[in-house]
Design an enzyme around this catalytic site. Structure first.
Site, PDB file in Angstrom:
ATOM      1  N   HIS A  72     -59.422  19.124  13.768  1.00  0.00           N
ATOM      2  CA  HIS A  72     -59.870  20.290  12.999  1.00  0.00           C
ATOM      3  C   HIS A  72     -61.259  20.018  12.444  1.00  0.00           C
ATOM      4  O   HIS A  72     -61.504  18.959  11.872  1.00  0.00           O
ATOM      5  CB  HIS A  72     -58.927  20.554  11.820  1.00  0.00           C
ATOM      6  CG  HIS A  72     -57.641  21.184  12.235  1.00  0.00           C
ATOM      7  ND1 HIS A  72     -56.963  22.075  11.434  1.00  0.00           N
ATOM      8  CD2 HIS A  72     -56.902  21.052  13.353  1.00  0.00           C
ATOM      9  CE1 HIS A  72     -55.862  22.470  12.058  1.00  0.00           C
ATOM     10  NE2 HIS A  72     -55.796  21.849  13.216  1.00  0.00           N
ATOM     11  N   TYR A 196     -55.831  26.929   2.464  1.00  0.00           N
ATOM     12  CA  TYR A 196     -55.440  26.588   1.091  1.00  0.00           C
ATOM     13  C   TYR A 196     -55.669  27.829   0.236  1.00  0.00           C
ATOM     14  O   TYR A 196     -56.807  28.291   0.109  1.00  0.00           O
ATOM     15  CB  TYR A 196     -56.301  25.450   0.555  1.00  0.00           C
ATOM     16  CG  TYR A 196     -55.993  24.100   1.169  1.00  0.00           C
ATOM     17  CD1 TYR A 196     -55.192  23.186   0.495  1.00  0.00           C
ATOM     18  CD2 TYR A 196     -56.501  23.723   2.411  1.00  0.00           C
ATOM     19  CE1 TYR A 196     -54.899  21.941   1.033  1.00  0.00           C
ATOM     20  CE2 TYR A 196     -56.221  22.475   2.959  1.00  0.00           C
ATOM     21  CZ  TYR A 196     -55.414  21.599   2.263  1.00  0.00           C
ATOM     22  OH  TYR A 196     -55.130  20.367   2.797  1.00  0.00           O
ATOM     23  N   PRO A 288     -50.063  15.972  -3.184  1.00  0.00           N
ATOM     24  CA  PRO A 288     -50.401  16.113  -1.767  1.00  0.00           C
ATOM     25  C   PRO A 288     -51.553  17.075  -1.462  1.00  0.00           C
ATOM     26  O   PRO A 288     -51.990  17.157  -0.315  1.00  0.00           O
ATOM     27  CB  PRO A 288     -49.093  16.642  -1.156  1.00  0.00           C
ATOM     28  CG  PRO A 288     -48.370  17.285  -2.287  1.00  0.00           C
ATOM     29  CD  PRO A 288     -48.769  16.563  -3.527  1.00  0.00           C
ATOM     30  N   LYS A 292     -54.075  12.896   0.874  1.00  0.00           N
ATOM     31  CA  LYS A 292     -54.601  11.526   0.830  1.00  0.00           C
ATOM     32  C   LYS A 292     -53.530  10.429   0.859  1.00  0.00           C
ATOM     33  O   LYS A 292     -53.860   9.259   1.093  1.00  0.00           O
ATOM     34  CB  LYS A 292     -55.451  11.332  -0.437  1.00  0.00           C
ATOM     35  CG  LYS A 292     -56.755  12.091  -0.410  1.00  0.00           C
ATOM     36  CD  LYS A 292     -57.746  11.471   0.561  1.00  0.00           C
ATOM     37  CE  LYS A 292     -58.936  12.334   0.831  1.00  0.00           C
ATOM     38  NZ  LYS A 292     -59.104  12.741   2.202  1.00  0.00           N
ATOM     39  N   TYR A 380     -62.577  15.280   1.688  1.00  0.00           N
ATOM     40  CA  TYR A 380     -61.414  15.712   2.482  1.00  0.00           C
ATOM     41  C   TYR A 380     -61.380  15.009   3.836  1.00  0.00           C
ATOM     42  O   TYR A 380     -60.335  14.511   4.263  1.00  0.00           O
ATOM     43  CB  TYR A 380     -61.476  17.237   2.661  1.00  0.00           C
ATOM     44  CG  TYR A 380     -60.213  17.814   3.244  1.00  0.00           C
ATOM     45  CD1 TYR A 380     -59.091  18.025   2.438  1.00  0.00           C
ATOM     46  CD2 TYR A 380     -60.129  18.157   4.594  1.00  0.00           C
ATOM     47  CE1 TYR A 380     -57.921  18.546   2.973  1.00  0.00           C
ATOM     48  CE2 TYR A 380     -58.969  18.677   5.132  1.00  0.00           C
ATOM     49  CZ  TYR A 380     -57.869  18.878   4.316  1.00  0.00           C
ATOM     50  OH  TYR A 380     -56.715  19.384   4.853  1.00  0.00           O
TER      51      TYR A 380
HETATM   52  C1  LIG Z   1     -42.346  15.293   0.923  1.00  0.00           C
HETATM   53  C2  LIG Z   1     -43.654  14.566   1.048  1.00  0.00           C
HETATM   54  C3  LIG Z   1     -44.750  15.202   1.602  1.00  0.00           C
HETATM   55  C4  LIG Z   1     -45.951  14.529   1.724  1.00  0.00           C
HETATM   56  N1  LIG Z   1     -47.016  15.173   2.263  1.00  0.00           N
HETATM   57  C5  LIG Z   1     -48.179  14.510   2.407  1.00  0.00           C
HETATM   58  C6  LIG Z   1     -49.309  15.122   3.000  1.00  0.00           C
HETATM   59  O1  LIG Z   1     -49.271  16.300   3.371  1.00  0.00           O
HETATM   60  N2  LIG Z   1     -50.436  14.390   3.172  1.00  0.00           N
HETATM   61  C7  LIG Z   1     -50.514  13.053   2.768  1.00  0.00           C
HETATM   62  O2  LIG Z   1     -51.545  12.400   2.995  1.00  0.00           O
HETATM   63  N3  LIG Z   1     -49.477  12.460   2.191  1.00  0.00           N
HETATM   64  C8  LIG Z   1     -48.310  13.151   2.002  1.00  0.00           C
HETATM   65  N4  LIG Z   1     -47.253  12.546   1.431  1.00  0.00           N
HETATM   66  C9  LIG Z   1     -47.420  11.180   1.014  1.00  0.00           C
HETATM   67  C10 LIG Z   1     -47.232  10.223   2.182  1.00  0.00           C
HETATM   68  O3  LIG Z   1     -46.125  10.595   2.939  1.00  0.00           O
HETATM   69  C11 LIG Z   1     -47.081   8.836   1.600  1.00  0.00           C
HETATM   70  O4  LIG Z   1     -48.228   8.550   0.844  1.00  0.00           O
HETATM   71  C12 LIG Z   1     -46.875   7.785   2.678  1.00  0.00           C
HETATM   72  O5  LIG Z   1     -45.581   7.906   3.216  1.00  0.00           O
HETATM   73  C13 LIG Z   1     -47.068   6.392   2.087  1.00  0.00           C
HETATM   74  O6  LIG Z   1     -46.699   5.436   3.033  1.00  0.00           O
HETATM   75  P1  LIG Z   1     -46.028   4.085   2.564  1.00  0.00           P
HETATM   76  O7  LIG Z   1     -45.800   3.306   3.809  1.00  0.00           O
HETATM   77  O8  LIG Z   1     -46.804   3.493   1.473  1.00  0.00           O
HETATM   78  O9  LIG Z   1     -44.647   4.509   1.894  1.00  0.00           O
HETATM   79  P2  LIG Z   1     -43.360   5.188   2.546  1.00  0.00           P
HETATM   80  O10 LIG Z   1     -43.738   6.069   3.668  1.00  0.00           O
HETATM   81  O11 LIG Z   1     -42.589   5.759   1.413  1.00  0.00           O
HETATM   82  O12 LIG Z   1     -42.574   3.968   3.169  1.00  0.00           O
HETATM   83  C14 LIG Z   1     -41.839   3.077   2.377  1.00  0.00           C
HETATM   84  C15 LIG Z   1     -40.701   2.518   3.199  1.00  0.00           C
HETATM   85  O13 LIG Z   1     -39.995   1.542   2.432  1.00  0.00           O
HETATM   86  C16 LIG Z   1     -38.607   1.754   2.591  1.00  0.00           C
HETATM   87  N5  LIG Z   1     -37.931   1.175   1.417  1.00  0.00           N
HETATM   88  C17 LIG Z   1     -37.843   1.694   0.165  1.00  0.00           C
HETATM   89  N6  LIG Z   1     -37.169   0.866  -0.630  1.00  0.00           N
HETATM   90  C18 LIG Z   1     -36.825  -0.196   0.111  1.00  0.00           C
HETATM   91  C19 LIG Z   1     -36.105  -1.396  -0.168  1.00  0.00           C
HETATM   92  N7  LIG Z   1     -35.625  -1.654  -1.379  1.00  0.00           N
HETATM   93  N8  LIG Z   1     -35.918  -2.277   0.832  1.00  0.00           N
HETATM   94  C20 LIG Z   1     -36.428  -2.040   2.080  1.00  0.00           C
HETATM   95  N9  LIG Z   1     -37.112  -0.924   2.401  1.00  0.00           N
HETATM   96  C21 LIG Z   1     -37.313  -0.018   1.419  1.00  0.00           C
HETATM   97  C22 LIG Z   1     -38.466   3.248   2.708  1.00  0.00           C
HETATM   98  O14 LIG Z   1     -37.262   3.638   3.338  1.00  0.00           O
HETATM   99  C23 LIG Z   1     -39.688   3.592   3.560  1.00  0.00           C
HETATM  100  O15 LIG Z   1     -39.406   3.545   4.926  1.00  0.00           O
HETATM  101  C24 LIG Z   1     -46.049  13.195   1.283  1.00  0.00           C
HETATM  102  C25 LIG Z   1     -44.942  12.550   0.712  1.00  0.00           C
HETATM  103  C26 LIG Z   1     -43.757  13.220   0.574  1.00  0.00           C
HETATM  104  C27 LIG Z   1     -42.587  12.511  -0.069  1.00  0.00           C
END
Ligand SMILES: Cc1cc2nc3c(=O)[nH]c(=O)nc-3n(C[C@H](O)[C@H](O)[C@H](O)COP(=O)(O)OP(=O)(O)OC[C@H]3O[C@@H](n4cnc5c(N)ncnc54)[C@H](O)[C@@H]3O)c2cc1C
Length: 385
Positions: A72, A196, A288, A292, A380
């Site tokens: 995009h 948006y 969200p 980011k 962005y």
């Molecule tokens: C509903 C939703 C919509 C979103 N939309 C956007 C968006 O549009 N744009 C954007 O940029 N970001 C968005 N985000 C944020 C983005 O998804 C997160 O910032 C991203 O997933 C972060 O990645 P991470 O690997 O740090 O954490 P996570 O993706 O949360 O991964 C953490 C992992 O650790 C695992 N875990 C947790 N506890 C334990 C434990 N005790 N032992 C072992 N494993 C464990 C979990 O199961 C998970 O698989 C959204 C988040 C949500 C919840």
């Protein structure tokens, strides 16, 4: 069992860290509490900023992204029933790519297994020990993983951050008075770019995941329950908020998934305690609206992989010592940008007409001033890593 880096969490942060460490010749084991099927189906982020895309290409993870991702070059700000295009590429040379987070997770898992990587799914009772020594351990399911370093990539509700002794971390927490009701529908997107919208009934976002799947969001009160939102009620509200005087028709389709997510800003400082390194949502959350969250998680583990490689191969400590400060500079920029987008686009229930006029003035300025639009576009599309 022994490895160099014990990684907790198989989200984008933990999986990409494992991949980057592998490229640096560092061994890791990933411990994930959920099943592989669950993490590969978890629908979350979808906007990859340009530095994220470039990194995924550089490290051999972008074959499918380049085939199936949707590049995009701009998006729309919609207010007062009019569209104002923020031309990302014309303004900054940057762009974003729409490619679901769960697709990145699938690509990462496939790449790790193809390279003989060790990911344990469905692991329970994960706990971190001895991170103040140079022999930290992770216990789980009655087993134990000895390592040189622990990476806490287990998201906001994980266990890693909580294992840091009280008083070590300073936390900053801001709960927004909004939540997003997200809808995934089997419908062709109604517009080729994201929209948006600031509407008097609240924010709405038109997005997509593929040429056949539309992603839509509505601002709702955080106390709302998804059971009270029938598909019809959601579509009606989307039609109202996304209506324009221009040529736009919202396409409907069968709902694949829907849910309500509260919005908060959260940062834990520092992102390191001894030999425990926090990365991604384990250390910080953004609302969200700025898209980011996933991108920050990816930025963190790029910095972390370089720091751990220098530590474990050469005994260099400077990069692990600067890890937290380096990441936090980007984190706070993203917190600010996400807050700016959120406050500019959402309607708080206690907002008076004066504040509403200020919001519209900010929107109009952003839409009509090249300087203001460029600043928005630069943030962005993503500041360089
Ligand atoms: C509903 C939703 C919509 C979103 N939309 C956007 C968006 O549009 N744009 C954007 O940029 N970001 C968005 N985000 C944020 C983005 O998804 C997160 O910032 C991203 O997933 C972060 O990645 P991470 O690997 O740090 O954490 P996570 O993706 O949360 O991964 C953490 C992992 O650790 C695992 N875990 C947790 N506890 C334990 C434990 N005790 N032992 C072992 N494993 C464990 C979990 O199961 C998970 O698989 C959204 C988040 C949500 C919840």
């Amino acid at each position: 069992m022994r490895t160099q880096v014990g990684i907790i969490g198989a989200g984008p942060a933990g999986l990409l860290l494992s991949h980057l460490l592998h490229l640096e010749g560092v061994d890791s084991v990933v411990l994930e509490s959920r099943s592989r099927e669950y993490v590969e189906r978890r629908v979350r982020a979808g906007v990859c900023e340009q530095p994220t895309v470039e990194l995924l290409r550089e490290v051999g993870l972008a074959d499918r992204l380049d085939r199936e991702g949707l590049p995009h070059h701009g998006f729309s700000l919609r207010f007062d029933r009019e569209d104002h295009r923020i031309a990302l590429t014309d303004l900054t040379g940057g762009s974003i790519t729409v490619y679901g987070q769960q697709e990145i997770v699938k690509d990462l898992i496939a790449a790790r297994f193809a390279a003989g990587g060790d990911i344990r799914f469905g692991v329970a009772d994960v706990a971190v020990h001895d991170v103040e020594t140079d022999r930290p351990r992770i216990t789980f399911d009655g087993g134990e993983l000895e390592c040189d370093v622990v990476a806490g990539c287990d998201g906001f509700h994980g266990t890693s951050r909580g294992s840091v002794p009280a008083g070590v971390l300073k936390t900053f927490d801001h709960v927004y008075p909004f939540a997003w009701l997200g809808l995934l529908a089997k419908a062709e997107p109604s517009h080729e770019e994201l929209i948006y919208t600031n509407h008097e009934r609240g924010f709405a976002l038109h997005s997509m995941r593929s040429p056949e799947v539309t992603r839509l969001y509505l601002q709702v009160d955080p106390r709302e329950r998804i059971e009270d939102w029938s598909d019809n009620r959601i579509w009606d509200e989307l039609h109202l908020r996304l209506a324009t005087d221009g040529d736009f028709e919202l396409r409907e389709g069968p709902v694949i998934e829907k849910g309500i997510t509260p919005m908060r800003g959260f940062v834990a400082e520092p992102m390191r305690h001894g030999r425990l390194f926090l990365a991604g949502d384990a250390a910080h959350i953004v609302p969200p609206t700025g898209a980011k969250g996933m991108n920050l998680a990816i930025a963190d583990v790029l910095v972390l992989s370089r720091a751990l490689s220098a530590l474990l191969h050469k005994g260099r400590t400077d990069l692990v010592e600067s890890y937290s400060d380096t990441c936090l500079r980007r984190v706070w920029r993203a917190e600010h940008f996400s807050n700016h987008m959120t406050t500019m686009l959402h309607r708080a229930s206690d907002v008076d007409d004066y504040q509403h006029r200020l919001q519209l003035s900010q929107l109009r300025y952003t839409a009509t001033s090249t300087a203001a639009a460029t600043s928005l576009a630069e943030n962005y599309a993503g500041l360089p890593f």
